[in-house]
Design an enzyme around this catalytic site. Structure first.
Site: not given
Ligand code: 2PG
Ligand code: MG
Length: 427
Positions: A204, A241, A284, A311, A336, A387
């Site tokens: 990232e 996170d 997180e 998350d 997301k 984020k």
């Molecule tokens: C997260 C995301 C973004 P991923 O865990 O928050 O940082 O990672 O898209 O790999 O789940």
């Molecule tokens: Mg996460």
């Protein structure tokens, strides 16, 4: 305004993995595309990302089945429908899929169509996406959460902790958050290179570190904040996170780097101690998505002064967020699009979070595209936080830059409240 055609084809995300681009065309010739992101540290309760699994094609990662599903099942069902019926059309796709987690047609197939539909509808109205999605009510430019060091599944497990991030809590404007983060990101990189602790760039855009344990990075973070001319905790706070589901085996948490195994109590003590020892404003996934007891305990102990974000715990899923609110598991929800797989459900998840007095944090995935949809989504819903990984690489910068454009377009109507948004959850 009717949908006249829907097409899909394979493109490549920021990791070079196949993903879908969907194009929705309208009867007046207007068209728009939705580009689908992809996670690496995915939660077990996420909607299913359909990949072909044929090892002879892109090492199992091609998405031709999802593309066929768009062309042969979704397109015939949606052509002729009004593009402005986002909710109805999303529901139609959900029903057509017929599974709990969108595993038949694929959440990637459904989301691509859903995103393209929203963008085409905005274009047909002559509105920006944030105006269309927010029905003219969205004007809050989000506070950024930006990764300085990347670890976990995004950096070959260089650290067990996935993200070490900063939040420019002292910033008065959106531009200032970007300037402060730029300064810290590059100061941290130079410092780490000088100390021989920087191996490269993680997925990232954050620095890929080489440390002995998971706590050492806090030192470089604190030092970089100070060297860049800021006061840790006052101007700039730390955010983490932990992505703890990846560290949990159902009984114990494990740090491979430190060679340590923790009971659930011991891991609780560590998370709680870090929040007290460092100027951490946000954490997180400090615990696994099944370890409800620890979540509840941390929220009760520190939820009045630390943002506690679920998350993998919630996976942008209404039922799981409702359960979390009922049980007091956290005070914020990571949002997301592809965890749930449609634009309408994502907006519902944000609204539910806000109604409970919690904070939604709109987020990118580790595998991203050049689509800036989430920048518009954050402003449209007045979510308040965004984020997007680090402050490097175009699939990240396109999102930060888009908010500059949105702010410019909003002119006098644009609001930036920065860290004042925490008042909602802190007492
Ligand atoms: C997260 C995301 C973004 P991923 O865990 O928050 O940082 O990672 O898209 O790999 O789940
Ligand atoms: Mg996460």
């Amino acid at each position: 305004m009717k949908i006249s055609n829907i097409d899909a084809y394979q493109i490549y995300d920021s990791r070079g993995f196949p993903t879908l681009e969907v194009e929705v065309e309208l009867e007046n010739g207007v068209s728009a595309c939705g580009l689908v992101p992809s996670g690496a540290s995915t939660g077990q309760f996420e909607a299913l990302e359909l990949r072909d699994g044929d090892k002879t094609k892109f090492r199992g990662k091609s998405v031709y089945k999802a593309i066929t599903n768009v062309k042969e099942e979704i397109a015939p069902a949606l052509i002729g429908k009004s593009v402005f019926d986002q909710q109805k059309n999303d529901l139609l796709m959900i029903e057509l899929d017929g599974t709990e987690n969108k595993s038949r047609l694929g959440a990637n197939a459904i989301l691509g169509v859903s995103m393209a539909m929203a963008k085409a509808a905005a274009a047909a109205r002559g509105e920006a996406l944030f105006e269309y999605l927010g029905k003219g009510e969205g004007n809050l430019i989000p506070l950024n959460e930006i990764q300085i060091l990347g670890g976990g599944a995004h950096a070959g497990w260089a650290t067990d902790i996935q993200d070490y991030l900063v939040i420019a809590v002292g910033a008065k404007t959106y531009e200032e958050t970007l300037e402060m983060t730029h300064n810290i990101y590059h100061t941290a990189g130079e410092l780490m290179k000088k100390l021989g602790k920087c191996v490269g760039i993680a997925d990232e855009g954050g620095w890929w570190p080489d440390y002995k344990d998971n706590e050492e990075p806090f030192e470089v973070l604190m030092e970089a904040i100070k060297l860049a001319g800021y006061e840790p905790g006052k101007d700039v706070a730390i955010s983490l996170d932990i992505a703890a589901s990846d560290l949990y085996d159902g009984e114990h948490y494990r740090f491979k780097l430190d060679n340590k195994v923790f009971t659930r109590d011991e891991f609780y003590d560590l998370m709680s101690a870090w929040c007290k020892k460092y100027p951490i404003i946000s954490i997180e996934d400090p615990f696994a998505d099944t370890d409800f007891e620890n979540w509840k305990r941390l929220q009760a102990e520190l939820g009045h002064k630390v943002q506690i974000i679920g998350d993998d715990l919630f996976t942008t899923n209404i039922k799981r967020i409702e359960q979390g609110i009922d049980q007091g598991l956290a005070n914020s929800v990571l949002i997301k699009l592809n965890q749930i797989g449609s634009v309408s459900e994502t907006i519902d998840a944000i609204r539910l979070t806000q109604k409970a007095g919690w904070l939604p944090v709109v987020s990118a995935r580790s595998g991203e595209t050049e689509d800036a949809f989430i920048s518009h989504l954050a402003v449209a819903t007045n979510a308040g936080q965004l984020k997007v990984g680090s402050f490097a690489r175009s699939e990240r910068q396109v999102k930060w830059n888009e908010n500059l454009r949105i702010q410019r377009k909003l002119g006098d109507k644009a609001r930036f409240v920065g860290a004042a948004l925490y008042k909602t959850i802190f007492s």
